[in-house]
Design an enzyme around this catalytic site. Structure first.
Site, PDB file in Angstrom:
ATOM      1  N   LYS A 274     -10.769  -1.775  10.241  1.00 33.80           N
ATOM      2  CA  LYS A 274     -10.753  -3.020   9.454  1.00 33.80           C
ATOM      3  C   LYS A 274     -11.341  -4.185  10.242  1.00 33.80           C
ATOM      4  CE  LYS A 274      -8.037  -1.066   6.242  1.00 33.80           C
ATOM      5  NZ  LYS A 274      -8.461  -0.736   4.872  1.00 33.80           N
TER       6      LYS A 274
ATOM      7  N   ASP B 121       2.850  -4.706   7.983  1.00 37.19           N
ATOM      8  CA  ASP B 121       1.580  -3.983   7.881  1.00 37.19           C
ATOM      9  C   ASP B 121       0.460  -5.019   7.958  1.00 37.19           C
ATOM     10  OD1 ASP B 121      -0.754  -2.751   7.054  1.00 37.19           O
ATOM     11  OD2 ASP B 121       0.067  -1.922   5.208  1.00 37.19           O
TER      12      ASP B 121
ATOM     13  N   GLN C 235      -4.698  -5.465   6.589  1.00 36.32           N
ATOM     14  CA  GLN C 235      -5.607  -6.354   5.870  1.00 36.32           C
ATOM     15  C   GLN C 235      -5.673  -7.740   6.492  1.00 36.32           C
ATOM     16  OE1 GLN C 235      -7.691  -5.594   3.397  1.00 36.32           O
ATOM     17  NE2 GLN C 235      -7.029  -3.468   3.510  1.00 36.32           N
TER      18      GLN C 235
ATOM     19  N   HIS D 215       0.864  -1.179   0.000  1.00 36.00           N
ATOM     20  CA  HIS D 215       0.000   0.000   0.000  1.00 36.00           C
ATOM     21  C   HIS D 215       0.901   1.230   0.000  1.00 36.00           C
ATOM     22  CE1 HIS D 215      -2.873   2.956   1.669  1.00 36.00           C
ATOM     23  NE2 HIS D 215      -3.836   2.117   1.349  1.00 36.00           N
TER      24      HIS D 215
ATOM     25  N   CYS E 113      -4.714   2.278  -3.796  1.00 35.30           N
ATOM     26  CA  CYS E 113      -3.501   2.793  -3.133  1.00 35.30           C
ATOM     27  C   CYS E 113      -2.355   1.794  -3.241  1.00 35.30           C
ATOM     28  CB  CYS E 113      -3.782   3.146  -1.672  1.00 35.30           C
ATOM     29  SG  CYS E 113      -4.874   4.558  -1.453  1.00 35.30           S
TER      30      CYS E 113
END
Length: 408
Positions: free
Chosen positions: A228, A202, A205, A125, A366
């Site tokens: 999320k 990260d 997700q 991202h 993104c």
């Protein structure tokens, strides 16, 4: 299909927004990779805060302040336990994943020098690309990219070749927001540590689909955003090993992050407050904890199994549509499908689906380098959650077929 014991119809009753209509059609919400919906149980926690104990924290002796402080710190402990961090002060509450990544990137400005190398994956991202580019501009370090193949899988052999004693930092998403690929972060972390590099994962997700055990992973930094995982926007988490958080300087100056201030010198507070300048999103932090409670009552194993069934069904049926191509066909992936129809712009498909009440995301998500890799302007992305149904997948299939008929 689906075969799991998840009672989706009962779960859906927890989400008021799923009852609404869009353009006169029942809402089919398939944009969960952008943000999840919020259950009534979390909404009630938000309302309760503002109705009953809205006050600033850590600074007041009065009852409301103490109650708000207790609830906020209880939420921090819930987050710590969920991710199995060793200490609660290794959990920094932030405004979200982007904020968390920037804290680390800013902090490493004093630890990185010219000639050092930073590795990022090709499927990041933008929020896990731009801060490192800025860090390299400030320090003279070099940014190198771990490439991927046509299936949307990282080339781990090349990753091994890129690692050297010059490598100081490695950054990778746990799951790609654009492709759904689940990356082999255990191997990434282990190999980076062998050359003495720190690793930031990260997890934005990944958090809705699985539980990352940060101690088992031995990861140095892990980030997520609450929105999320059925929580509110504007709040998230940075996990960092104590040893690293102590090395990094504060990201912002202000109240709360100080121990003592004079005009001659300021000393900084201990963890976690060193990185939490100013009044935080108190309500958001408390609701973050409530959202994790909610998802844990459903069970992440149940969630993963059910979402996998939706993914398999949707993938199988979409591929029956002529001229439709799916991007991201990794062996290990989660409930995200990015696709295009030959000769049709993804925005046009998304616009028609919206008229049918179906919410999907279109564009580069993104993750523009991924789109450049495939030489496409973007994709239509349908992302499924545990409150979606087979009937909603069928609505998507019918909508895509209708869009194709209208646009070709």
């Amino acid at each position: 299909m689906p075969k799991t014991s998840l009672d989706v119809n009962t779960i859906r009753k927890d989400f008021p927004i799923l009852n609404r209509e869009v353009n006169g059609k029942p809402l089919v919400y398939l944009d969960n990779a952008a943000t999840s919906q919020t259950p009534q149980q979390v909404i009630d926690v938000i309302v309760d805060y503002y109705q009953n104990y809205n006050a600033n924290i850590h600074r007041g002796v009065h009852a409301l302040s103490q109650e708000a402080t207790d609830k906020y710190e209880e939420a921090r402990i819930k987050i710590q336990k969920h991710f199995n961090a060793e200490k609660s002060y290794e959990i920094i509450l932030t405004s979200g994943t982007t904020h968390s990544i920037n804290i680390v990137a800013n902090g490493f400005s004093s630890l990185i020098k010219k000639g050092d190398e930073i590795l990022v994956s090709a499927m990041e991202h933008h929020s896990n690309i731009v801060p490192w580019q800025m860090l390299c501009e400030r320090t003279g370090a070099e940014l190198k990219v771990i490439p991927m193949n046509q299936d949307g899988e990282l080339l781990m052999e090349v990753y091994s070749e890129l690692l050297s004693n010059k490598t100081k930092l490695v950054f990778c998403n746990h799951i790609s927001n654009a492709l759904g690929t689940i990356n082999p972060i255990e191997e990434i972390i282990e190999k980076a540590h062998k050359v003495g590099a720190a690793v930031l994962i990260d997890g934005a997700q990944a958090a809705p689909h699985l539980v990352a055990d940060v101690q088992k992973l031995d990861v140095d930094f892990y980030t997520i955003s609450a929105h999320k995982v059925c929580g509110p926007t504007g709040v998230g988490m940075l996990y960092g090993k104590e040893e690293w958080l102590k090395k990094l300087p504060p990201y912002q100056g202000g109240g709360e992050m100080i121990a003592e201030v004079t005009f001659e010198k300021t000393t900084y507070a201990d963890l976690p407050h060193k990185f939490e300048a100013g009044t935080p999103n108190i309500c958001g932090g408390i609701a973050f904890g409530a959202a994790l409670d909610y998802m844990n009552t459903i069970g992440f194993e149940n969630i993963a199994a059910y979402e996998h069934e939706l993914l398999v069904y949707a993938t199988t049926e979409l591929l029956k549509i002529d001229s439709l191509k799916i991007y991201g066909t990794a062996q290990q992936k989660t409930s995200v499908i990015s696709f295009n129809i030959d000769g049709v712009h993804p925005y046009d498909i998304g616009s028609i689906l919206d008229k049918l009440g179906i919410a999907v995301r279109t564009g580069h998500h993104c993750a523009q380098p991924i789109m450049d890799f495939y030489k496409i302007p973007g994709t239509v992305r349908a992302s499924f959650s545990f409150y979606n149904t087979q009937e909603e997948v069928d609505a998507l299939l019918a909508g895509v077929k209708r869009a194709k008929t209208m646009l070709l």
